[in-house]
Write a protein that holds these residues in place. Structure first.
Motif, short mmCIF file in Angstrom:
data_model
loop_
_atom_site.label_atom_id
_atom_site.label_comp_id
_atom_site.label_asym_id
_atom_site.label_seq_id
_atom_site.Cartn_x
_atom_site.Cartn_y
_atom_site.Cartn_z
N ARG A 276 1.80 6.78 -10.68
CA ARG A 276 0.83 6.45 -9.63
C ARG A 276 0.67 4.95 -9.47
NH1 ARG A 276 -4.30 7.59 -10.90
NH2 ARG A 276 -5.01 7.30 -8.76
N VAL A 277 0.65 4.25 -10.60
CA VAL A 277 0.52 2.79 -10.55
C VAL A 277 1.72 2.18 -9.85
CG1 VAL A 277 0.22 0.70 -11.92
CG2 VAL A 277 -0.82 2.85 -12.69
N VAL A 349 2.32 -10.28 -14.22
CA VAL A 349 1.01 -9.88 -14.72
C VAL A 349 -0.05 -10.04 -13.64
CG1 VAL A 349 -0.79 -10.42 -16.41
CG2 VAL A 349 1.61 -10.45 -17.10
N GLU A 350 0.06 -11.09 -12.83
CA GLU A 350 -0.91 -11.34 -11.76
C GLU A 350 -0.90 -10.20 -10.73
OE1 GLU A 350 0.05 -14.93 -13.87
OE2 GLU A 350 1.34 -13.51 -12.79
N GLU A 351 0.29 -9.79 -10.31
CA GLU A 351 0.38 -8.72 -9.31
C GLU A 351 -0.11 -7.40 -9.90
OE1 GLU A 351 3.60 -6.75 -6.17
OE2 GLU A 351 4.33 -7.92 -7.88
N LEU A 352 0.25 -7.13 -11.13
CA LEU A 352 -0.20 -5.89 -11.77
C LEU A 352 -1.71 -5.88 -11.92
CD1 LEU A 352 0.40 -3.21 -13.07
CD2 LEU A 352 0.95 -4.40 -15.21
N THR A 353 -2.31 -7.03 -12.18
CA THR A 353 -3.77 -7.12 -12.30
C THR A 353 -4.45 -6.77 -10.99
OG1 THR A 353 -3.60 -8.80 -14.03
CG2 THR A 353 -5.70 -8.65 -12.86
N ARG A 356 -4.14 -3.05 -10.54
CA ARG A 356 -5.02 -2.38 -11.50
C ARG A 356 -6.48 -2.44 -11.02
NH1 ARG A 356 -3.64 -5.14 -16.16
NH2 ARG A 356 -2.08 -3.53 -16.65
N ASN A 357 -6.92 -3.61 -10.57
CA ASN A 357 -8.31 -3.73 -10.10
C ASN A 357 -8.55 -2.88 -8.86
OD1 ASN A 357 -8.93 -5.48 -12.16
ND2 ASN A 357 -8.61 -7.34 -10.95
N TYR A 358 -7.56 -2.84 -7.97
CA TYR A 358 -7.69 -2.01 -6.76
C TYR A 358 -7.86 -0.54 -7.14
CZ TYR A 358 -6.28 0.82 -2.79
OH TYR A 358 -6.23 1.78 -1.83
N MET A 359 -7.01 -0.03 -8.02
CA MET A 359 -7.05 1.39 -8.37
C MET A 359 -8.33 1.76 -9.11
SD MET A 359 -3.06 2.16 -9.42
CE MET A 359 -3.31 3.94 -9.45
N LEU A 360 -8.76 0.89 -10.02
CA LEU A 360 -10.01 1.16 -10.73
C LEU A 360 -11.20 1.12 -9.78
CD1 LEU A 360 -9.41 -0.92 -13.99
CD2 LEU A 360 -9.43 1.57 -13.78
N ILE A 397 -3.97 3.37 -15.86
CA ILE A 397 -4.09 2.21 -14.98
C ILE A 397 -4.25 0.93 -15.79
CG2 ILE A 397 -5.53 1.11 -13.21
CD1 ILE A 397 -6.24 3.97 -12.25
N ARG A 398 -5.07 0.97 -16.80
CA ARG A 398 -5.37 -0.23 -17.60
C ARG A 398 -4.24 -0.62 -18.54
NH1 ARG A 398 -9.06 0.19 -21.19
NH2 ARG A 398 -9.74 -1.97 -21.10
N GLU A 399 -3.46 0.38 -19.01
CA GLU A 399 -2.52 0.11 -20.09
C GLU A 399 -1.05 0.05 -19.67
OE1 GLU A 399 -3.35 3.10 -22.96
OE2 GLU A 399 -5.44 2.43 -23.31
#
Length: 427
Positions: A276-277, A349-353, A356-360, A397-399
């Motif tokens: 999903r991520v 890491v920046e794009e993944l962050t 991650r913030n969007y999905m959470l 999502i976080r890991e």
């Protein structure tokens, strides 16, 4: 409070929702109670097992559900609408592949009165022939409107290519199928599946003991309907067409519809939550790779998205957009390029962050009210998932790491398996 300073961004450490309080009525119907909210509003969802997968003829499940509000032994369709409007209540009817839903939103103070109407809708519909004819004609008109849209044809062709002619997804509905609908056919489906042995009730909102008692009096005391037959879990063979590209010519189209799809994992698959991520990063939000490249940089389309759909025993990954005929080929080429990037390069890491913030954030927004919490637990119930699903989703999502995303792209984004369906003008 200093309103010149934005509040700090806080990432939820754990997304845990309290499971519904469960009970069983004397007639055996399970009750799931979601107590949340202070507003004196309540929602009751009556869920019957039995949907498109169980019907003997196309559209049978849809019209059996749709006709419930069109008249009962106690109320005409006009009286149902008038009374619900008078009490400030709202009735929703819907059906899916394997379930039918009857949903009533009501103020607490009028719940006993609106529940009387709901009981009549559920237990004693009469399926009047005149009203059925009107609804069928309305649906035929909507079907004809849909057939003028390129998106309709590409969606239908993609499902047929992926699932094959012997699968419910691969058998498209035609205008003749609407003409075959009649009262005996609709009533037969109702008799088979709309009964107390085949039912689960969800009650959410500002729930009190008095409201639970009202539901028990109306639906929980005695069995109702033609009990005994339960909805079977049916399985259908999948025959994916080996052809990669399909084209449906629509000479009058303003833009061409482009859909690319493949069979994918089910929600129960160990890779699903982290996949999903990856799909969100590829095309699941406005800042995704596909949007940034194909919309923002290339200007081929106003919008493009990637997402996952689910059917019993199967999942589907789909990328969809509309574009001018001359941009179809370069657009498809850019989609494959973005997939290759995910397979070859590590996501920053920046794009993944950001993803991650969007999905959470979406999870927090989607499940912030009592009614949305009830919908979440209905999703768990109808999907056959366990109560820890949302906890695992948050952790995924976080890991999820950049290296895991690359491996998932190599494993699950197989370019050779992606079907290409274009509907519109030839160039």
């Amino acid at each position: 409070m200093d309103r010149t300073q934005a509040p700090p961004v806080r990432e939820p450490e754990e997304f845990r929702m309290t499971p519904p309080r469960q009970a069983v009525f004397p007639n055996g119907i399970p009750l799931q109670i979601v107590e949340a909210g202070t507003q004196e509003v309540v929602c009751i969802d009556i869920v019957f097992a039995g949907g498109r997968w169980q019907q003997t003829q196309k559209l049978q499940a849809l019209f059996a559900n749709r006709m419930l509000r069109e008249g009962t032994r106690s109320f005409t369709a006009a009286e149902i609408a008038e009374k619900l409007d008078h009490y400030g209540a709202w009735l929703e009817l819907s059906s899916s592949t394997e379930y039918a839903y009857i949903t009533l939103y009501s103020l607490n103070k009028y719940f006993s009165r609106t529940l009387e109407i709901l009981e009549s809708v559920v237990k004693e519909p009469v399926f009047p022939e005149k009203e059925l004819e009107v609804i069928v004609r309305t649906n035929i008109q909507q079907y004809r409107i849909n057939t003028s849209k390129v998106d309709f044809w590409s969606q239908r062709e993609l499902l047929s290519a992926l699932f094959g002619p012997d699968h419910p997804c691969g058998r498209p509905v035609t205008e003749e199928d609407y003409e075959r609908i009649n009262v005996p056919l609709v009533r037969d489906f109702y008799d088979r599946y709309y009964h107390s042995d085949n039912c689960t009730i969800f009650l959410s909102g500002c729930v009190t003991d008095d409201l639970i008692h009202c539901v028990e009096e109306r639906f929980g005391k005695e069995p109702f309907g033609k009990t005994g037959q339960l909805a079977e879990k049916l399985r259908f063979p999948v025959f994916t067409d080996p052809v990669k590209r399909f084209f449906i010519e629509r000479p009058d189209a303003v833009q061409n519809s482009v859909k690319m799809g493949m069979l994918s994992v089910r929600r129960q698959d160990p890779d699903y939550l982290k996949l999903r991520v990856l799909v969100t990063l590829l095309g699941g939000y406005f800042g995704s790779r596909l949007m940034s490249n194909i919309r923002e940089e290339k200007g081929y389309t106003y919008g493009i998205s990637a997402g996952m759909g689910f059917y019993p025993e199967s999942g589907m990954l789909m990328i969809q957009t509309e574009t001018a005929p001359e941009y179809v080929e370069p657009l498809i080429g850019e989609v494959y390029q973005e997939i290759e990037r995910l397979q070859q390069e590590l996501v920053s890491v920046e794009e993944l962050t950001v993803v991650r913030n969007y999905m959470l954030g979406e999870m927090c927004r989607n499940y912030e009210s009592a009614f949305s919490l009830a919908e979440a637990w209905m999703f768990i119930y109808t999907s056959g998932l366990d109560t820890e699903y949302f906890v695992r989703a948050t952790r995924a999502i976080r890991e999820t790491t950049p290296s895991e995303l690359r491996e998932l792209a190599r494993c699950h984004l197989c370019k050779e398996d992606l079907k290409e369906v274009i509907s519109g003008k030839k160039i």
